[in-house]
Write a protein that holds these residues in place. Structure first.
Motif, PDB file in Angstrom:
ATOM      1  N   ASN A   1       0.801  -1.228   0.000  1.00 36.51           N
ATOM      2  CA  ASN A   1       0.000   0.000   0.000  1.00 36.51           C
ATOM      3  C   ASN A   1       0.831   1.274   0.000  1.00 36.51           C
ATOM      4  N   ARG A   2       2.090   1.194   0.443  1.00 40.00           N
ATOM      5  CA  ARG A   2       2.904   2.391   0.614  1.00 40.00           C
ATOM      6  C   ARG A   2       4.190   2.255  -0.180  1.00 40.00           C
ATOM      7  N   THR A   3       4.564   3.324  -0.889  1.00 41.24           N
ATOM      8  CA  THR A   3       5.773   3.270  -1.706  1.00 41.24           C
ATOM      9  C   THR A   3       7.022   3.302  -0.815  1.00 41.24           C
ATOM     10  N   ALA A   4       8.164   2.975  -1.424  1.00 44.56           N
ATOM     11  CA  ALA A   4       9.435   3.024  -0.685  1.00 44.56           C
ATOM     12  C   ALA A   4       9.683   4.437  -0.168  1.00 44.56           C
ATOM     13  N   GLU A   5       9.288   5.433  -0.964  1.00 39.47           N
ATOM     14  CA  GLU A   5       9.499   6.835  -0.555  1.00 39.47           C
ATOM     15  C   GLU A   5       8.635   7.170   0.665  1.00 39.47           C
ATOM     16  N   GLU A   6       7.399   6.678   0.646  1.00 46.13           N
ATOM     17  CA  GLU A   6       6.523   6.939   1.797  1.00 46.13           C
ATOM     18  C   GLU A   6       7.079   6.272   3.058  1.00 46.13           C
ATOM     19  N   ILE A   7       7.529   5.033   2.917  1.00 43.51           N
ATOM     20  CA  ILE A   7       8.041   4.318   4.090  1.00 43.51           C
ATOM     21  C   ILE A   7       9.314   5.009   4.600  1.00 43.51           C
ATOM     22  N   ALA A   8      10.118   5.545   3.667  1.00 49.05           N
ATOM     23  CA  ALA A   8      11.322   6.296   4.086  1.00 49.05           C
ATOM     24  C   ALA A   8      10.908   7.561   4.854  1.00 49.05           C
ATOM     25  N   ALA A   9       9.848   8.216   4.410  1.00 48.43           N
ATOM     26  CA  ALA A   9       9.373   9.410   5.129  1.00 48.43           C
ATOM     27  C   ALA A   9       8.858   9.020   6.519  1.00 48.43           C
ATOM     28  N   PHE A  10       8.162   7.868   6.621  1.00 48.59           N
ATOM     29  CA  PHE A  10       7.713   7.373   7.936  1.00 48.59           C
ATOM     30  C   PHE A  10       8.930   7.189   8.856  1.00 48.59           C
ATOM     31  N   ARG A  11       9.984   6.560   8.295  1.00 48.59           N
ATOM     32  CA  ARG A  11      11.179   6.290   9.119  1.00 48.59           C
ATOM     33  C   ARG A  11      11.829   7.590   9.581  1.00 48.59           C
ATOM     34  N   ALA A  12      11.825   8.611   8.692  1.00 44.88           N
ATOM     35  CA  ALA A  12      12.436   9.894   9.058  1.00 44.88           C
ATOM     36  C   ALA A  12      11.662  10.546  10.209  1.00 44.88           C
ATOM     37  N   LEU A  13      10.333  10.457  10.155  1.00 46.89           N
ATOM     38  CA  LEU A  13       9.511  11.009  11.240  1.00 46.89           C
ATOM     39  C   LEU A  13       9.801  10.284  12.547  1.00 46.89           C
ATOM     40  N   LYS A  14       9.844   8.966  12.455  1.00 45.54           N
ATOM     41  CA  LYS A  14      10.110   8.140  13.649  1.00 45.54           C
ATOM     42  C   LYS A  14      11.486   8.504  14.232  1.00 45.54           C
ATOM     43  N   ALA A  15      12.481   8.635  13.360  1.00 45.90           N
ATOM     44  CA  ALA A  15      13.836   8.928  13.833  1.00 45.90           C
ATOM     45  C   ALA A  15      13.905  10.309  14.480  1.00 45.90           C
ATOM     46  N   ALA A  16      13.123  11.271  13.939  1.00 48.47           N
ATOM     47  CA  ALA A  16      13.152  12.630  14.491  1.00 48.47           C
ATOM     48  C   ALA A  16      12.506  12.686  15.868  1.00 48.47           C
ATOM     49  N   LEU A  17      11.367  11.963  16.045  1.00 42.61           N
ATOM     50  CA  LEU A  17      10.616  12.071  17.298  1.00 42.61           C
ATOM     51  C   LEU A  17      11.008  11.009  18.324  1.00 42.61           C
ATOM     52  N   ASP A  18      11.590   9.913  17.862  1.00 47.27           N
ATOM     53  CA  ASP A  18      11.931   8.813  18.777  1.00 47.27           C
ATOM     54  C   ASP A  18      13.238   8.174  18.295  1.00 47.27           C
ATOM     55  N   PRO A  19      14.366   8.949  18.380  1.00 47.66           N
ATOM     56  CA  PRO A  19      15.615   8.462  17.771  1.00 47.66           C
ATOM     57  C   PRO A  19      16.104   7.139  18.355  1.00 47.66           C
ATOM     58  N   ALA A  20      15.809   6.880  19.634  1.00 45.63           N
ATOM     59  CA  ALA A  20      16.286   5.619  20.226  1.00 45.63           C
ATOM     60  C   ALA A  20      15.322   4.468  19.958  1.00 45.63           C
ATOM     61  N   GLY A  21      14.192   4.767  19.340  1.00 46.78           N
ATOM     62  CA  GLY A  21      13.236   3.700  18.998  1.00 46.78           C
ATOM     63  C   GLY A  21      12.626   3.011  20.207  1.00 46.78           C
ATOM     64  N   ILE A  22      12.282   3.804  21.237  1.00 47.62           N
ATOM     65  CA  ILE A  22      11.759   3.172  22.455  1.00 47.62           C
ATOM     66  C   ILE A  22      10.226   3.087  22.488  1.00 47.62           C
ATOM     67  N   LEU A  23       9.556   3.853  21.594  1.00 48.51           N
ATOM     68  CA  LEU A  23       8.083   3.873  21.631  1.00 48.51           C
ATOM     69  C   LEU A  23       7.521   2.817  20.689  1.00 48.51           C
ATOM     70  N   ASN A  24       6.838   1.832  21.279  1.00 49.29           N
ATOM     71  CA  ASN A  24       6.252   0.738  20.485  1.00 49.29           C
ATOM     72  C   ASN A  24       7.187   0.252  19.377  1.00 49.29           C
ATOM     73  N   PRO A  25       8.378  -0.242  19.760  1.00 42.79           N
ATOM     74  CA  PRO A  25       9.270  -0.782  18.724  1.00 42.79           C
ATOM     75  C   PRO A  25       8.594  -1.982  18.044  1.00 42.79           C
ATOM     76  N   HIS A  26       8.961  -2.273  16.843  1.00 42.96           N
ATOM     77  CA  HIS A  26       8.428  -3.423  16.082  1.00 42.96           C
ATOM     78  C   HIS A  26       6.953  -3.259  15.712  1.00 42.96           C
ATOM     79  N   VAL A  27       6.439  -2.018  15.788  1.00 40.56           N
ATOM     80  CA  VAL A  27       5.059  -1.760  15.375  1.00 40.56           C
ATOM     81  C   VAL A  27       5.089  -0.858  14.147  1.00 40.56           C
TER      82      VAL A  27
END
Ligand SMILES: Cc1cc2nc3c(=O)[nH]c(=O)nc-3n(C[C@H](O)[C@H](O)[C@H](O)COP(=O)(O)OP(=O)(O)OC[C@H]3O[C@@H](n4cnc5c(N)ncnc54)[C@H](O)[C@@H]3O)c2cc1C
Length: 373
Positions: free
Chosen positions: A341-367
């Motif tokens: 459902n989501r392009t590689a570019e969209e998923i990359a943008a999701f990852r950038a948002l996640k990295a900006a707001l939760d750089p250590a990946g502690i909020l609901n990891p693996h979700v």
């Protein structure tokens, strides 16, 4: 200054038709708090006694009245949340017009707890409508049911609140499970349940609209406006989940399709499942007014067959330009299919948002986000 009640819900702002509430308050508590002001909440779902406003926001819950009021994201006029590093972002003013930057409430809605912990929400409320009527209609084909739904949307502007679709095999399961008689003497292939709500009794308006379109399509109909009668008709739809669970452990999929693809999907998904997982038993039902169907697959047996059923249905849905998750979110289970459902570019943008707001990946990891790599 507004008063906060013990359940974490502030006094209703009746001038704005809004309320600020703690994320731990339940949907039922919100409804009870809004009622004395003649107001209600636009989202309703069967889990109203346990679903919290924080959880409903984080999952962007849709529910039974999405057709009329939209989902949780549409109700959020503001949010307060704790970010991964402990900072608090809060924007709870609830202004109707406020173009001052990114919509954090909209971003956190549907984020599945991956970007922040929601602590308070500012919610829009809607007028509490005292008069309700439900119609249950039976049809020979899914196409006929969907044609009638399209007609009712046009004929009942502003009052149509729910439109649910289900099928003969689901009604058989419900009747067997609850010991209920069938809704009509004829066993119809497809059933449409619609609810209208208005300030004054909408029964005549609904009955006239139903009569107009059922004259065009062969159908049976039952119309009820009192509480007991409405609940009796809703039971055929609402008991689907418990009746299916009593029949076995289903693979549960929750998909949405463009309206034009819905009718064709119903026989097609049965064919695809019978080829991919012979002997499996799909039971479909859902919020047809939103193009949303719950696809429950019984008798898959082994985990391998369950995975094959899931894969076959989700690929069919994506091929029809539908959504692999209409309401339930991606969670951990649907991550392998997010790319459908989501392009590689969209998923990359999701990852950038996640990295900006939760750089250590502690909020609901693996979700939500697929594993990198
Ligand atoms: C009988 C039944 C009927 C349902 N019907 C519908 C329906 O019609 N439409 C629909 O859309 N959904 C439906 N649901 C699903 C429903 O939306 C969710 O169960 C509910 O909204 C989630 O609320 P919860 O408090 O139980 O959250 P939980 O299940 O506890 O959490 C859900 C997710 O949100 C995250 N989360 C929870 N609280 C917060 C918070 N404060 N901040 C950030 N993240 C948080 C959690 O980590 C988790 O990822 C139904 C569920 C049931 C059991």
């Amino acid at each position: 200054m507004s008063l906060r009640r013990l359940d974490g819900i502030d006094e209703v702002d009746h001038l704005a038709s809004q309320v600020t509430a703690g994320a731990g308050a339940t949907l039922a508590a919100l409804d009870a708090a809004a009622a004395p002001a003649g107001l209600a909440f636009g989202v309703d779902l069967a889990a109203r006694g346990s679903a919290t406003l924080g959880g409903m926001s984080a999952t962007n819950a849709g529910g039974l009245r999405m057709l009329r009021y939209g989902g949780m994201r549409a109700q959020l006029a503001g949010v307060e949340a704790v970010l991964a590093d402990g900072r608090v972002v809060s924007h709870l003013g609830g202004l109707t017009k406020d173009n001052t930057g990114y919509d954090l409430a909209g971003l956190l809605a549907g984020s599945e707890g991956t970007l922040g912990v929601i602590t308070r929400v500012r919610l829009r409320l809607v007028p509490r409508l005292p008069a309700r009527t439900v119609a249950l209609l039976g049809f020979g084909t899914t196409e006929a049911a969907l044609e009638v739904l399209a007609h009712l949307r046009r004929a009942l502007p502003g009052t149509l609140e729910a439109a649910e679709l289900f099928f003969a095999d689901g009604v058989d399961l419900v009747c067997g499970h609850l010991g209920l008689g069938p809704p009509f003497p004829t066993r119809w292939d497809a059933y449409l349940l619609v609810e209208v709500a208005a300030p004054h009794d909408p029964t005549d308006q609904l009955a006239a609209a139903v009569a107009e379109c059922t004259a065009l399509e062969t159908a049976d109909s039952a119309v009820e406006s009192d509480t007991v009668g409405r609940a009796r008709l809703w039971r055929y739809r609402e008991a689907h989940t418990e009746a299916i669970n009593a029949a076995g452990v289903p693979v549960k999929l929750d998909i949405a399709l463009p309206f034009g693809a819905l009718a064709g999907f119903v026989p097609r998904v049965r064919e695809v499942l019978s080829a991919a997982v012979p002997g499996s038993r799909p039971v479909l039902f859902g919020h047809a007014g939103d193009g949303n169907l719950h696809v429950n697959v019984l008798d898959t047996g082994t985990p391998e067959r369950a995975a094959a059923a899931e894969d076959a249905v989700l690929r069919l849905v994506a091929g029809l330009e539908g959504s692999i998750s209409a309401e339930h979110g991606i969670g951990t289970a649907k991550r392998p299919w997010l790319h459908l459902n989501r392009t590689a570019e969209e998923i990359a943008a999701f990852r950038a948002l996640k990295a900006a707001l939760d750089p250590a990946g502690i909020l609901n990891p693996h979700v939500l986000l697929p594993e990198a790599g």
